[in-house]
Design a protein around this motif. Structure first.
Motif, mmCIF file in Angstrom:
data_model
loop_
_atom_site.group_PDB
_atom_site.id
_atom_site.type_symbol
_atom_site.label_atom_id
_atom_site.label_comp_id
_atom_site.label_asym_id
_atom_site.label_seq_id
_atom_site.Cartn_x
_atom_site.Cartn_y
_atom_site.Cartn_z
ATOM 1 N N VAL A 37 0.852 -1.183 0.000
ATOM 2 C CA VAL A 37 0.000 0.000 0.000
ATOM 3 C C VAL A 37 0.891 1.238 0.000
ATOM 4 O O VAL A 37 1.913 1.277 0.689
ATOM 5 N N THR A 38 0.511 2.220 -0.804
ATOM 6 C CA THR A 38 1.232 3.496 -0.870
ATOM 7 C C THR A 38 0.222 4.629 -0.797
ATOM 8 O O THR A 38 -0.816 4.591 -1.465
ATOM 9 N N VAL A 39 0.531 5.626 0.011
ATOM 10 C CA VAL A 39 -0.304 6.823 0.123
ATOM 11 C C VAL A 39 0.565 8.038 -0.166
ATOM 12 O O VAL A 39 1.660 8.182 0.400
ATOM 13 N N GLN A 40 0.078 8.901 -1.051
ATOM 14 C CA GLN A 40 0.703 10.193 -1.297
ATOM 15 C C GLN A 40 -0.214 11.278 -0.761
ATOM 16 O O GLN A 40 -1.422 11.250 -1.014
ATOM 17 N N ALA A 41 0.340 12.222 -0.027
ATOM 18 C CA ALA A 41 -0.431 13.338 0.516
ATOM 19 C C ALA A 41 0.385 14.612 0.373
ATOM 20 O O ALA A 41 1.556 14.647 0.774
ATOM 21 N N GLY A 42 -0.234 15.623 -0.229
ATOM 22 C CA GLY A 42 0.461 16.890 -0.415
ATOM 23 C C GLY A 42 1.729 16.769 -1.234
ATOM 24 O O GLY A 42 2.686 17.511 -1.014
ATOM 25 N N GLY A 43 1.744 15.822 -2.169
ATOM 26 C CA GLY A 43 2.910 15.645 -3.030
ATOM 27 C C GLY A 43 4.018 14.812 -2.426
ATOM 28 O O GLY A 43 5.051 14.601 -3.061
ATOM 29 N N GLU A 44 3.840 14.311 -1.201
ATOM 30 C CA GLU A 44 4.840 13.491 -0.522
ATOM 31 C C GLU A 44 4.328 12.069 -0.336
ATOM 32 O O GLU A 44 3.125 11.858 -0.138
ATOM 33 N N THR A 45 5.236 11.102 -0.386
ATOM 34 C CA THR A 45 4.866 9.722 -0.090
ATOM 35 C C THR A 45 4.919 9.544 1.415
ATOM 36 O O THR A 45 5.997 9.553 2.014
ATOM 37 N N VAL A 46 3.753 9.389 2.030
ATOM 38 C CA VAL A 46 3.669 9.331 3.483
ATOM 39 C C VAL A 46 3.531 7.900 3.994
ATOM 40 O O VAL A 46 3.767 7.626 5.175
ATOM 41 N N VAL A 47 3.110 6.983 3.106
ATOM 42 C CA VAL A 47 3.024 5.562 3.443
ATOM 43 C C VAL A 47 3.546 4.774 2.259
ATOM 44 O O VAL A 47 3.159 5.028 1.116
ATOM 45 N N ASP A 48 4.430 3.828 2.520
ATOM 46 C CA ASP A 48 4.915 2.922 1.472
ATOM 47 C C ASP A 48 5.296 1.610 2.159
ATOM 48 O O ASP A 48 6.417 1.453 2.643
ATOM 49 N N LEU A 49 4.334 0.691 2.246
ATOM 50 C CA LEU A 49 4.476 -0.533 3.017
ATOM 51 C C LEU A 49 4.253 -1.763 2.140
ATOM 52 O O LEU A 49 3.449 -1.728 1.210
ATOM 53 N N TRP A 50 4.930 -2.832 2.471
ATOM 54 C CA TRP A 50 4.702 -4.102 1.785
ATOM 55 C C TRP A 50 5.027 -5.233 2.744
ATOM 56 O O TRP A 50 5.731 -5.056 3.749
ATOM 57 N N GLY A 51 4.491 -6.419 2.422
ATOM 58 C CA GLY A 51 4.752 -7.565 3.281
ATOM 59 C C GLY A 51 4.055 -8.810 2.780
ATOM 60 O O GLY A 51 3.291 -8.777 1.820
ATOM 61 N N GLY A 52 4.334 -9.924 3.436
ATOM 62 C CA GLY A 52 3.706 -11.184 3.081
ATOM 63 C C GLY A 52 4.475 -11.934 2.012
ATOM 64 O O GLY A 52 5.693 -11.767 1.863
ATOM 65 N N TRP A 53 3.733 -12.708 1.214
ATOM 66 C CA TRP A 53 4.330 -13.641 0.270
ATOM 67 C C TRP A 53 3.867 -13.383 -1.157
ATOM 68 O O TRP A 53 2.695 -13.091 -1.399
ATOM 69 N N ALA A 54 4.784 -13.516 -2.082
ATOM 70 C CA ALA A 54 4.481 -13.297 -3.502
ATOM 71 C C ALA A 54 4.000 -14.562 -4.192
ATOM 72 O O ALA A 54 3.688 -14.528 -5.381
ATOM 73 N N ASP A 55 3.935 -15.681 -3.469
ATOM 74 C CA ASP A 55 3.444 -16.935 -4.057
ATOM 75 C C ASP A 55 2.541 -17.639 -3.065
ATOM 76 O O ASP A 55 2.606 -17.409 -1.848
ATOM 77 N N ALA A 56 1.688 -18.524 -3.591
ATOM 78 C CA ALA A 56 0.716 -19.221 -2.754
ATOM 79 C C ALA A 56 1.384 -20.123 -1.733
ATOM 80 O O ALA A 56 0.866 -20.320 -0.628
ATOM 81 N N ALA A 57 2.535 -20.665 -2.076
ATOM 82 C CA ALA A 57 3.226 -21.600 -1.190
ATOM 83 C C ALA A 57 3.967 -20.898 -0.054
ATOM 84 O O ALA A 57 4.430 -21.560 0.884
ATOM 85 N N GLY A 58 4.109 -19.589 -0.125
ATOM 86 C CA GLY A 58 4.806 -18.849 0.923
ATOM 87 C C GLY A 58 6.298 -19.074 0.919
ATOM 88 O O GLY A 58 6.936 -19.154 1.974
ATOM 89 N N THR A 59 6.882 -19.136 -0.287
ATOM 90 C CA THR A 59 8.335 -19.328 -0.396
ATOM 91 C C THR A 59 9.060 -18.082 -0.888
ATOM 92 O O THR A 59 10.287 -17.999 -0.763
ATOM 93 N N ARG A 60 8.316 -17.116 -1.455
ATOM 94 C CA ARG A 60 8.936 -15.885 -1.982
ATOM 95 C C ARG A 60 8.410 -14.689 -1.217
ATOM 96 O O ARG A 60 7.246 -14.315 -1.374
ATOM 97 N N PRO A 61 9.204 -14.046 -0.407
ATOM 98 C CA PRO A 61 8.727 -12.846 0.289
ATOM 99 C C PRO A 61 8.361 -11.732 -0.705
ATOM 100 O O PRO A 61 9.018 -11.574 -1.737
ATOM 101 N N TRP A 62 7.317 -11.005 -0.377
ATOM 102 C CA TRP A 62 6.940 -9.817 -1.167
ATOM 103 C C TRP A 62 8.032 -8.767 -0.981
ATOM 104 O O TRP A 62 8.391 -8.428 0.149
#
Length: 388
Positions: A37-62
């Protein structure tokens, strides 16, 4: 049932800690697998978060640069292509589509204006003849059939979600004017110069960064049969001609195809940046993509009505703007009824609120069953506005 929260990476301004909490709760309480998730407010990036797994098996971190297919969240960037051309005087939204695409005049569509394509009011929600997934990958065949087909309703009188056809209709107008498919036009005019990590279709060299989509749980056969029995012919044509699943979208064929209604691949950061062009009055960073007037025109409502394809369950009463949806009384994109955005099948979305100076992008790979307003999305939207 609560689940452990994976390691969340990135940054979040203290003022927007509510967003981090909601993002974590999506993993703990709402079945999230991998997301950003990313949030921009007033021209600035105020939130830029990621997490979890990029595959169903849970072998590749996001990872920070994990890409994912965002389905109909692609429609916003595709509409942007048309708005750029209109801003340059190369496209008149009130002119007949046939003035740019002569073959489109068939079957009584000779006066149908471009704005009906952008606002799901063209009556071309789906093809009347069977259309396979392999045929959907054929641009000339698909646009040729759309040009020849008869509308399902009188254009301009009703709204019906153009789930897959939207991108071919708007995209072919872009191609007729520029000679470029919308994906290449977007790359040359916006994402390339702006350094935005978003493509329509996925270049083969980027396949290693792509998250695996996980399809939503299947409905029981009896429940599915009941749903399909209630669909009107136009809705069946829009939603199941052809059927496209997460498994299909994970294939090299889908990723390579030009599907401007549903084939966009990007990061949450990229979605927030592209929708942020509307939120900032036409700017991408310091670069002007649209004039202020053109950015405002994106939010021009085309009349609220019951959607013939998605029915009463879709935002109750919908109002399409010119390529995006207005938040309206349902608050689909926050409390400002003139905020706009677009959801992607399964949960992703982009949001733009010029009055608040906010844009938001959310992407994920475990798809929910919702066409719009996924609970994970709404938790994030509510958290952003609590922070403002």
């Amino acid at each position: 049932m609560s689940r452990p929260v994976p390691q969340i990476e990135g940054h979040c301004d203290v003022r927007f800690s509510t967003v981090r909490t909601a993002f974590e709760e999506n993993f703990r309480e709402r079945g999230e697998l991998g997301a950003a998730v990313t949030v921009q407010a007033g021209g600035e990036t105020v939130v830029d978060l990621w997490g979890g797994w990029a595959d169903a098996a849970g072998t590749r971190p996001w990872q920070r640069d994990t890409l994912v297919n965002v389905w109909s969240t692609t429609k916003g960037p595709t509409a942007l292509c048309a708005h750029i051309l209109a801003d340059r005087g190369l496209l008149d939204l009130d002119a007949p589509v046939a003035s740019y695409w002569p073959e489109f005049a068939a079957a009584g569509k000779d006066t149908l204006p471009v704005r009906h394509l952008l606002s799901h009011r063209a009556g071309l929600a789906g093809l009347r003849e069977p259309h396979t997934l392999a045929e959907l990958y054929d641009w000339e065949l698909t646009t040729g059939r759309l040009a020849a087909t008869e509308p399902w309703w009188e254009p301009g009188t009703r709204s019906g979600y153009h789930a897959m056809t939207y991108g071919f209709l708007v995209g072919e107008v872009v191609r007729r004017i520029t000679g470029l498919l919308p994906g290449e036009f977007l790359r040359q005019e916006v994402t390339g110069p702006g350094g935005v990590d978003f493509t329509i279709g996925l270049p083969e060299k980027e396949a290693g960064r792509a998250a695996e989509l996980v399809h939503p749980p299947a409905a029981a056969d009896s429940e599915q049969a009941t749903v399909f029995s209630q669909l009107q012919p136009a809705a069946l044509a829009a939603l199941v001609n052809p059927v496209v699943t997460a498994a299909d979208a994970n294939t090299p064929e889908w990723r390579a195809a030009e599907i401007p209604a549903a084939g966009g691949h990007g990061t949450a950061r990229a979605v927030a940046a592209l929708y942020g062009i509307v939120a900032s009055g036409g700017l991408l960073g310091e670069r002007r993509v649209l004039s202020a007037g053109a950015a405002e025109r994106v939010r021009e409502g085309q009349g609220a009505c019951h959607d013939l394809v998605l029915g009463a369950g879709f935002r109750y009463e919908t109002e399409a703007a010119l390529g995006l949806w207005l938040s309206g009384p349902n608050g689909s994109y926050g409390p400002n009824p003139r905020a706009v955005g677009h959801d992607g099948f399964g949960g992703s979305f982009g949001l733009a609120d010029p009055e608040a100076g906010v844009s938001l992008g959310y992407v994920m790979n475990r798809m929910g069953p919702h066409i719009s307003d996924d609970p994970r999305k709404m938790a994030l939207v509510e958290a952003v506005y609590r922070a403002l």
